[in-house]
Motif scaffolding. Structure first.
Motif, short mmCIF file in Angstrom:
data_model
loop_
_atom_site.label_atom_id
_atom_site.label_comp_id
_atom_site.label_asym_id
_atom_site.label_seq_id
_atom_site.Cartn_x
_atom_site.Cartn_y
_atom_site.Cartn_z
N LYS A 48 6.58 11.60 -8.08
CA LYS A 48 5.33 11.09 -7.50
C LYS A 48 5.58 9.91 -6.56
CE LYS A 48 3.29 14.08 -10.04
NZ LYS A 48 2.88 15.34 -9.45
N SER A 49 6.82 9.69 -6.17
CA SER A 49 7.20 8.49 -5.39
C SER A 49 6.52 8.40 -4.03
CB SER A 49 8.71 8.44 -5.22
OG SER A 49 9.34 8.29 -6.46
N VAL A 50 6.39 9.50 -3.32
CA VAL A 50 5.74 9.48 -2.01
C VAL A 50 4.25 9.21 -2.19
CG1 VAL A 50 5.12 10.84 0.03
CG2 VAL A 50 7.46 10.89 -0.84
N GLU A 51 3.63 9.89 -3.14
CA GLU A 51 2.21 9.68 -3.42
C GLU A 51 1.96 8.22 -3.83
OE1 GLU A 51 -1.31 11.67 -6.15
OE2 GLU A 51 0.63 12.66 -6.03
N PHE A 52 2.85 7.67 -4.62
CA PHE A 52 2.77 6.26 -5.02
C PHE A 52 2.84 5.36 -3.79
CE2 PHE A 52 5.39 2.53 -6.62
CZ PHE A 52 4.37 1.90 -7.31
N GLY A 53 3.79 5.63 -2.90
CA GLY A 53 3.92 4.86 -1.66
C GLY A 53 2.65 4.91 -0.82
N LEU A 54 2.04 6.08 -0.73
CA LEU A 54 0.80 6.23 0.03
C LEU A 54 -0.34 5.43 -0.62
CD1 LEU A 54 1.10 10.03 0.83
CD2 LEU A 54 1.11 8.18 2.53
N ALA A 55 -0.38 5.43 -1.94
CA ALA A 55 -1.41 4.64 -2.65
C ALA A 55 -1.21 3.15 -2.40
CB ALA A 55 -1.38 4.94 -4.15
N LEU A 56 0.05 2.70 -2.38
CA LEU A 56 0.34 1.30 -2.10
C LEU A 56 -0.09 0.95 -0.68
CD1 LEU A 56 3.95 0.95 -3.60
CD2 LEU A 56 1.77 0.38 -4.71
N ALA A 57 0.26 1.82 0.27
CA ALA A 57 -0.08 1.58 1.68
C ALA A 57 -1.59 1.54 1.90
CB ALA A 57 0.56 2.63 2.57
N SER A 58 -2.31 2.39 1.17
CA SER A 58 -3.75 2.49 1.40
C SER A 58 -4.49 1.20 1.03
CB SER A 58 -4.33 3.68 0.64
OG SER A 58 -4.27 3.46 -0.75
N VAL A 59 -3.86 0.31 0.32
CA VAL A 59 -4.44 -1.00 0.02
C VAL A 59 -4.59 -1.82 1.31
CG1 VAL A 59 -3.99 -3.22 -1.11
CG2 VAL A 59 -3.58 -1.07 -2.35
N PHE A 60 -3.66 -1.61 2.25
CA PHE A 60 -3.58 -2.48 3.42
C PHE A 60 -3.92 -1.82 4.76
CE2 PHE A 60 -0.37 -3.98 0.31
CZ PHE A 60 -0.96 -5.21 0.00
N VAL A 61 -3.90 -0.50 4.82
CA VAL A 61 -4.14 0.18 6.10
C VAL A 61 -5.30 1.17 5.96
CG1 VAL A 61 -1.74 -0.07 6.87
CG2 VAL A 61 -2.44 2.02 5.69
N ASP A 62 -5.87 1.56 7.09
CA ASP A 62 -7.01 2.47 7.08
C ASP A 62 -6.57 3.93 6.89
OD1 ASP A 62 -6.03 3.24 9.58
OD2 ASP A 62 -7.56 2.14 10.68
N GLU A 63 -7.55 4.79 6.69
CA GLU A 63 -7.30 6.21 6.43
C GLU A 63 -6.61 6.88 7.62
OE1 GLU A 63 -6.68 9.31 4.19
OE2 GLU A 63 -7.64 7.52 3.39
N ALA A 64 -6.93 6.44 8.84
CA ALA A 64 -6.30 7.03 10.03
C ALA A 64 -4.79 6.77 10.01
CB ALA A 64 -6.92 6.45 11.30
N THR A 65 -4.39 5.59 9.58
CA THR A 65 -2.95 5.27 9.49
C THR A 65 -2.29 6.11 8.40
OG1 THR A 65 -3.39 3.03 10.27
CG2 THR A 65 -1.28 3.40 9.16
N ILE A 66 -2.96 6.26 7.27
CA ILE A 66 -2.43 7.10 6.18
C ILE A 66 -2.27 8.54 6.67
CG2 ILE A 66 -2.90 8.07 3.89
CD1 ILE A 66 -2.04 5.13 3.77
N THR A 67 -3.26 9.05 7.39
CA THR A 67 -3.19 10.41 7.93
C THR A 67 -2.02 10.55 8.90
OG1 THR A 67 -5.56 10.73 7.63
CG2 THR A 67 -4.47 12.17 9.23
N LYS A 68 -1.81 9.55 9.75
CA LYS A 68 -0.70 9.57 10.70
C LYS A 68 0.64 9.60 9.96
CE LYS A 68 1.30 6.93 14.49
NZ LYS A 68 1.32 5.65 15.20
N VAL A 69 0.76 8.80 8.91
CA VAL A 69 1.99 8.79 8.10
C VAL A 69 2.20 10.16 7.46
CG1 VAL A 69 3.09 7.81 6.04
CG2 VAL A 69 1.97 6.29 7.68
#
Length: 185
Positions: free
Chosen positions: A157-178
């Motif tokens: 679940k490491s990638v999903e964990f990383g995305l959850a961490l990132a979502s604290v600081f960046v918007d959904e558009a950035t998460i989608t781009k990643v």
């Protein structure tokens, strides 16, 4: 973002649980700093015997510059981290702050459980360490976010964990781009 996300590394850390979040967070444009907890060296060896050179030693970080601390699992890495008073103090400070976050994966959440910091937070962790958490708030999920604590059960679940961490600081558009860049969508 000038504020730093500190990823703690001790000998025996799980490579994918530390480096996947580092990768995802950096793809999202965040300031990630890998931190060696080893005495007088930046070189840390993973549980898989891969040597990683951290960005900084724990003795040289300015804790106030951080907005998140991440505790990977891996054996004996998570035991080394939860036994390190410097790591425990940072986790405690960040957990008790209104504007800082703690992320922990696999055995990493035991840093909170063993040191009496889990309180009434909901969490997940590797099933092999669930009993060490001294809490009934365990949830069997891929990622659990409760206030300023983000936890995940393990390497898969490491990638999903990383995305959850990132979502604290960046918007959904950035998460989608990643996610697109990683061929996740």
């Amino acid at each position: 973002m000038n504020k730093k996300i500190f990823v703690m590394l001790a000998n025996g850390f799980e490579l994918i649980e530390a480096m996947s979040p580092v990768d995802v967070l950096r793809r999202a444009g965040l300031n990630v700093v890998t931190v060696s907890t080893m005495e007088n060296t930046l070189e840390v060896e993973s549980a898989q015997k891969v040597k990683v050179v951290a960005d900084i030693n724990i003795s040289d970080i300015n804790v106030g510059e951080g907005v998140m601390v991440v505790i990977p699992g891996g054996f004996p890495g998570y035991v080394n981290l939860r036994s390190d008073s410097r790591v425990v103090e940072i986790v405690k400070e960040y957990l008790n702050s209104n504007d800082k976050f703690v992320g922990a994966i696999c055995g990493g959440p035991t840093t909170l459980g063993i040191n009496g910091l889990i309180g009434d937070y909901k969490f997940t962790c590797h099933t092999s360490v669930k009993e060490e958490m001294a809490s009934e708030k365990y949830e069997h999920k891929d990622v659990v976010v409760d206030r300023n604590l983000i936890t995940s059960p393990g390497a898969g679940k490491s990638v999903e964990f990383g995305l959850a961490l990132a979502s604290v600081f960046v918007d959904e558009a950035t998460i989608t781009k990643v996610k697109k860049g990683m061929e996740l969508i």
